[in-house]
Design an enzyme around this catalytic site. Structure first.
Site, mmCIF file in Angstrom:
data_model
loop_
_atom_site.group_PDB
_atom_site.id
_atom_site.type_symbol
_atom_site.label_atom_id
_atom_site.label_comp_id
_atom_site.label_asym_id
_atom_site.label_seq_id
_atom_site.Cartn_x
_atom_site.Cartn_y
_atom_site.Cartn_z
ATOM 1 N N GLU A 154 0.798 -1.225 0.000
ATOM 2 C CA GLU A 154 0.000 0.000 0.000
ATOM 3 C C GLU A 154 0.832 1.277 0.000
ATOM 4 O OE1 GLU A 154 -2.844 -0.474 3.176
ATOM 5 O OE2 GLU A 154 -3.708 -2.267 2.277
ATOM 6 N N ASN A 187 2.154 -4.504 -3.403
ATOM 7 C CA ASN A 187 0.785 -4.974 -3.188
ATOM 8 C C ASN A 187 -0.073 -3.774 -2.790
ATOM 9 O OD1 ASN A 187 -1.062 -7.255 -2.807
ATOM 10 N ND2 ASN A 187 -0.903 -6.866 -0.601
ATOM 11 N N HIS A 229 -9.868 -5.549 -2.573
ATOM 12 C CA HIS A 229 -10.880 -5.439 -1.508
ATOM 13 C C HIS A 229 -12.037 -4.690 -2.140
ATOM 14 C CE1 HIS A 229 -8.601 -7.171 1.703
ATOM 15 N NE2 HIS A 229 -7.562 -6.422 1.406
ATOM 16 N N GLU A 276 -5.822 -10.371 -2.269
ATOM 17 C CA GLU A 276 -6.587 -10.213 -1.014
ATOM 18 C C GLU A 276 -8.065 -10.006 -1.266
ATOM 19 O OE1 GLU A 276 -5.074 -7.230 1.674
ATOM 20 O OE2 GLU A 276 -2.995 -7.693 1.237
ATOM 21 N N ASP A 318 -11.926 -9.711 -1.329
ATOM 22 C CA ASP A 318 -13.183 -9.961 -0.636
ATOM 23 C C ASP A 318 -14.214 -8.971 -1.177
ATOM 24 O OD1 ASP A 318 -12.203 -7.696 0.733
ATOM 25 O OD2 ASP A 318 -11.829 -8.775 2.600
HETATM 26 C C1 XIL Z 1 -5.864 -6.876 7.782
HETATM 27 C C2 XIL Z 1 -5.949 -8.238 8.436
HETATM 28 O O1 XIL Z 1 -7.036 -8.935 7.920
HETATM 29 C C3 XIL Z 1 -5.969 -8.149 9.888
HETATM 30 O O2 XIL Z 1 -5.933 -9.428 10.467
HETATM 31 C C4 XIL Z 1 -4.796 -7.321 10.310
HETATM 32 O O3 XIL Z 1 -4.711 -7.253 11.678
HETATM 33 C C5 XIL Z 1 -4.893 -5.947 9.722
HETATM 34 O O4 XIL Z 1 -4.896 -6.041 8.371
HETATM 35 N N1 XIL Z 1 -4.683 -4.710 3.342
HETATM 36 C C6 XIL Z 1 -3.709 -5.603 3.707
HETATM 37 C C7 XIL Z 1 -3.978 -6.571 4.786
HETATM 38 O O5 XIL Z 1 -2.638 -5.650 3.094
HETATM 39 O O6 XIL Z 1 -2.858 -6.856 5.573
HETATM 40 C C8 XIL Z 1 -5.108 -6.120 5.658
HETATM 41 O O7 XIL Z 1 -5.444 -7.165 6.507
HETATM 42 C C9 XIL Z 1 -6.290 -5.713 4.845
HETATM 43 C C10 XIL Z 1 -5.951 -4.550 3.982
#
Ligand code: XIL
Length: 338
Positions: free
Chosen positions: A145, A186, A222, A252, A254
């Site tokens: 990020e 990422n 996301h 990642e 969802d």
């Molecule tokens: C979130 C995780 O799901 C949690 O368990 C953690 O404590 C905080 O982060 N982007 C990312 C992930 O790269 O690491 C994040 O995950 C969600 C957003």
């Protein structure tokens, strides 16, 4: 597709070959080792769906691994890696350099950090972790990020104190420690063609031009029902990054359903559509090796139970989303459907 990228098969270098996947897309999920060890149903389901790649959801963050300066605690993360390997799955390392999940000795230092004092901290952290998992973790989210939505660099601790070249230094340090690992940037909200993905593309080009060992782009995806994936835009992104000889994985995904008020079945269909659109983009992109969701059951999600963002319900029934993903990826595994 290969020809369109100007990287013909015959005579191309092995590095260029490695950017194109040979077989089907590997399906992955984030997971929590504590849940896998304490919740037998979770563990059983995690192992039942044919995942080939696992990402420890939080176990490899800096706050957990280096809770005190120079003192590393690999216990949880080692268990996560061991679990994956014992079941024949590869591991994505997540994440080396991020502005979040930082230990308090970093965010609340007794003396203000300077570039000169923070740089060795960054390098020692990367060297220690990457060396610890060399040969066990083949892909690292090296920088997580780094960009704002407008395309500017995030003013995180590393950028503010070290400067924009924290990114180059992070990649060079990781690569020097484990030359075999594929190293990623990422980020989220990079699935569309807009200021953020354009800036990411410019950043990737610049880094590669400087010889930085960047090997892939992780599209977090996301998502939610208000800002859905647009297949052609994600495909176009994968194509342009792929043309730089970078892997382009979904890392990642969802789909938050709190953004939609509708009947349950309609919500599930809308969610499935979004998963299908992203999986389609990955399947049609030869540089998309892995399609990872940020968990698999709504029982364990960082967004909370109301979001119902994952392909399985909290009671492990497969949602239309699971059907959509597996159909697009050509993934075969048995599941009980809702
Ligand atoms: C979130 C995780 O799901 C949690 O368990 C953690 O404590 C905080 O982060 N982007 C990312 C992930 O790269 O690491 C994040 O995950 C969600 C957003």
């Amino acid at each position: 597709m290969v020809a369109a990228l100007g990287l013909g098969r015959g005579g191309s270098s092995s590095a260029a070959e490695q950017v194109f996947r040979r077989g089907p897309v590997v399906l992955g999920t984030a997971f929590r080792i504590r849940a896998a060890e304490t919740d037998p149903t979770y563990r059983g389901q995690l192992l039942a769906h044919g995942y080939g790649s696992l990402t420890p959801e939080y176990e490899m963050q800096m706050d957990g691994l280096e809770p005190q300066r120079g003192i590393f605690n690999f216990v949880q993360a080692d268990r996560a890696v061991e679990f994956a390997r014992a079941h024949g799955m590869t591991v994505r390392g997540h994440t080396l350099v991020w502005g979040k999940q930082l230990p308090s000795w970093l965010t609340r230092p007794s003396a203000r950090w300077t570039r000169a004092t923070l740089l060795p901290v960054l390098q020692q952290w990367i060297r220690t972790v990457v060396a610890h998992y060399a040969g066990l973790v083949g892909e690292w989210d090296v920088v997580n990020e780094p960009l704002n939505d407008d395309g500017s660099l995030k003013r995180n601790l590393w950028e503010r104190l070290i400067g924009p070249d924290y990114i180059r230094i992070a990649f060079e340090t990781a690569h020097a420690t484990d030359p075999a690992a594929v190293l990623y940037i990422n980020d989220y909200s990079t699935e569309w063609l807009d200021a953020k993905s354009n800036a990411l593309y410019a950043l990737a080009r610049k880094l590669l031009g400087e010889g930085v060992p960047l090997g892939g782009i992780g599209f977090q995806v996301h998502s939610n029902t208000r800002t859905p994936v647009i297949t052609r835009q994600l495909e176009a992104n994968m194509k342009r990054f792929g043309a730089l000889r970078l892997r382009t994985d979904v890392t990642e995904m969802d789909v938050d359903m709190r953004t939609l008020t509708a009947a349950p079945q309609a919500k599930l269909r809308a969610q499935a559509r979004i998963y299908a659109d992203a999986a389609q983009a990955c399947a049609s992109s030869p540089t998309c090796w892995t399609f990872t969701t940020w968990g698999f059951t709504d029982k364990y999600t960082w967004l909370g139970p109301a979001a119902q963002p994952l392909p399985f319900t909290a009671r492990y029934a497969a949602k239309p989303a699971w059907q959509a993903i597996t159909a697009r990826l050509g993934h075969h595994a048995r599941a009980n459907h809702v």
